[in-house]
Enzyme design. Structure first.
Site, PDB file in Angstrom:
ATOM      1  CG  HIS A   1       4.666   5.907   1.406  1.00 13.24           C
ATOM      2  ND1 HIS A   1       3.321   5.841   1.073  1.00 13.24           N
ATOM      3  CD2 HIS A   1       4.929   4.739   2.059  1.00 13.24           C
ATOM      4  CE1 HIS A   1       2.818   4.698   1.504  1.00 13.24           C
ATOM      5  NE2 HIS A   1       3.766   4.016   2.097  1.00 13.24           N
ATOM      6  CB  CYS A   2       4.677  12.599   0.419  1.00 12.13           C
ATOM      7  SG  CYS A   2       5.558  13.238  -1.025  1.00 12.13           S
TER       8      CYS A   2
END
Length: 454
Positions: A135-136
């Site tokens: 998700h980063c």
């Protein structure tokens, strides 16, 4: 070397052994399946469209600035393109079980944080790809954009040719530190004259959102949906047609999102009922992500998303009343721009990277009782996509869980359909299929009401 934004950095710092924060997709194709070397060549050739996938995360000493993306010196495509075979007879349940095992496993954050798995052996001459990315690197919309780099809209497109890629030398620690400090100083120099007003504006946005958030977050609701979580996940899916949702919208008004939230409320109603905890006032509080990405930011790998809380009226037995209650909330949230508050709050935290790292770890690693689920709806490709000439039949999402939330619901549109991908903690949510079936029943009961109305 490119620096993360505040939300990307928060997602990176919040990762731990029990909270793998990757998002993913399970895509099903009409066969025959490609040979593994063919898929490896295809993916590697397409990475020129997605250069972020050739990079890894490098943190800045003492968290004096957000982490940076640097070329992965150890990059090997075979570490990212993997394979699995579904047990005979290759039923849909076999793909589900494989997907939840693959999607549960954390990514190696010392490397470029993504994987693509080829799944062979499915029935009816089908095969699948399970893709996951941390998700980063992306939010839901950026994840769909990333899929577009791998697939084609033309089944007859000539295969892309792999290209020679030589990573840029990785900067030493002192250079990363110096670059972080320099970036901070440049920002202060350029914005010194106007820094106060943006900070004041962000502070005002946060303050303005507090009363609405406080009112919506009052009470605890369906507490059985919150609690400790482990590292393993369950995953399920169900589908609806966009034409079905459109018939409901035409009959009763509202948006696609209103309809899918109302159907999701029916799913949680069934789940709470099956657990023996459904009451007349039962409410499931959903955090609904809202994109704050501008049109010029499409294709940019990053997180540009805020969120609003929506109470799903699960205690309401009337499907039309549930839809009306959801629609009224969404209309109110839009009119007051409640998504501006969390977005501004993240920007304010981003001004202090060390504080952001601590806040991200606290917010996503700790259990909280106020939010019971995440429900996110992402528009996907409206036309068929192809991989190596094979048509994609299904595009099903996977959304992570964190902060004591044991269930999440991701919705993605594709080629005239809607796919609901449900993630649950493996030990706490053995009844995830009840929620999945209930969502489909929620669509069906609204369709029945629409037919009677018109």
């Amino acid at each position: 070397m490119e620096r993360m934004n505040a939300l990307d950095a928060g997602m990176f710092f919040a990762e731990n052994d029990a909270t793998p924060l990757q998002i993913g997709t399970v895509t099903v194709f009409q066969g025959p399946a490609p040979e593994y070397p063919e898929l490896v060549r295809h993916v590697f050739a397409r990475l020129r469209r997605a250069p972020r996938c050739l990079q890894r995360v490098r943190t800045v000493p003492f968290h004096l600035a957000h982490p940076v993306w640097v070329d992965d010196q150890r990059f090997a495509i075979e570490d990212h393109v993997l394979r699995a075979t579904a047990p005979e007879p290759g039923a849909p349940e076999a793909l589900r079980d494989l997907a939840q095992a693959v999607l549960s496993r954390p990514l190696d954050l010392t490397r470029s944080p993504w994987e693509v798995w080829l799944v062979e052996g499915l029935a009816d001459d089908r095969w699948a790809l399970i893709a996951k990315v941390h998700h980063c690197m992306v939010d839901g919309i950026a994840g769909i954009d990333l899929l577009g780099a791998l697939f084609d809209i033309d089944p007859d497109r000539a295969p892309a040719r792999p290209h020679l890629w030589i990573p840029e030398p990785e900067p030493p620690a002192w250079a990363v530190l110096r670059g972080g400090i320099a970036d901070r100083l440049k920002g202060f120099e350029r914005q010194a004259a106007r820094l106060f007003l943006p900070a004041l504006r962000d502070s005002a946005a946060v303050a303005g959102a507090i009363p609405g958030y406080a009112a919506r977050l009052a009470g605890f609701g369906a507490s059985s949906l919150n609690g400790p979580t482990g590292p393993r996940r369950r995953w399920s899916r169900t589908h609806a047609g966009l034409d079905e949702v459109d018939r409901i919208r035409r009959a009763f008004g509202g948006s696609v999102n209103d309809v899918v939230l109302a159907a999701t409320a029916r799913g949680f109603r069934d789940l709470l009922d099956a657990r023996g905890v459904l009451g007349e006032e039962s409410t499931v509080r959903a955090m609904v992500p809202v994109s704050v990405r501008s049109s010029g930011e499409r294709g940019v790998p990053s997180n540009r998303v805020s969120a609003v809380p929506v109470d799903l009226p699960c205690g309401e037995p009337d499907p039309l009343r549930r839809l009306a209650l959801v629609r009224a909330q969404m209309d109110d949230l839009k009119s007051r721009d409640q998504a501006a508050g969390p977005d501004a709050f993240v920007r304010l935290l981003g001004a202090a990277p060390g504080l952001l790292a601590a806040a991200a770890q606290l917010a996503l690693r700790r259990r909280q009782p106020l939010i019971h689920t995440i429900v996110t709806n992402v528009p996907g490709p409206p036309i068929p996509l192809y991989a190596m000439g094979r048509r994609m039949l299904e595009l099903d999402p996977y959304i992570p869980i964190a902060a004591g939330v044991r269930v999440s619901v991701g919705i993605v549109s594709y080629d005239g359909g809607l796919a609901f991908g449900l993630t649950g903690d493996h030990d706490a949510v053995p009844d995830l299929e009840v929620l999945s079936a209930g969502i489909r029943d929620g669509i069906d009961e609204l369709l029945k009401e629409a037919a009677q109305a018109g």
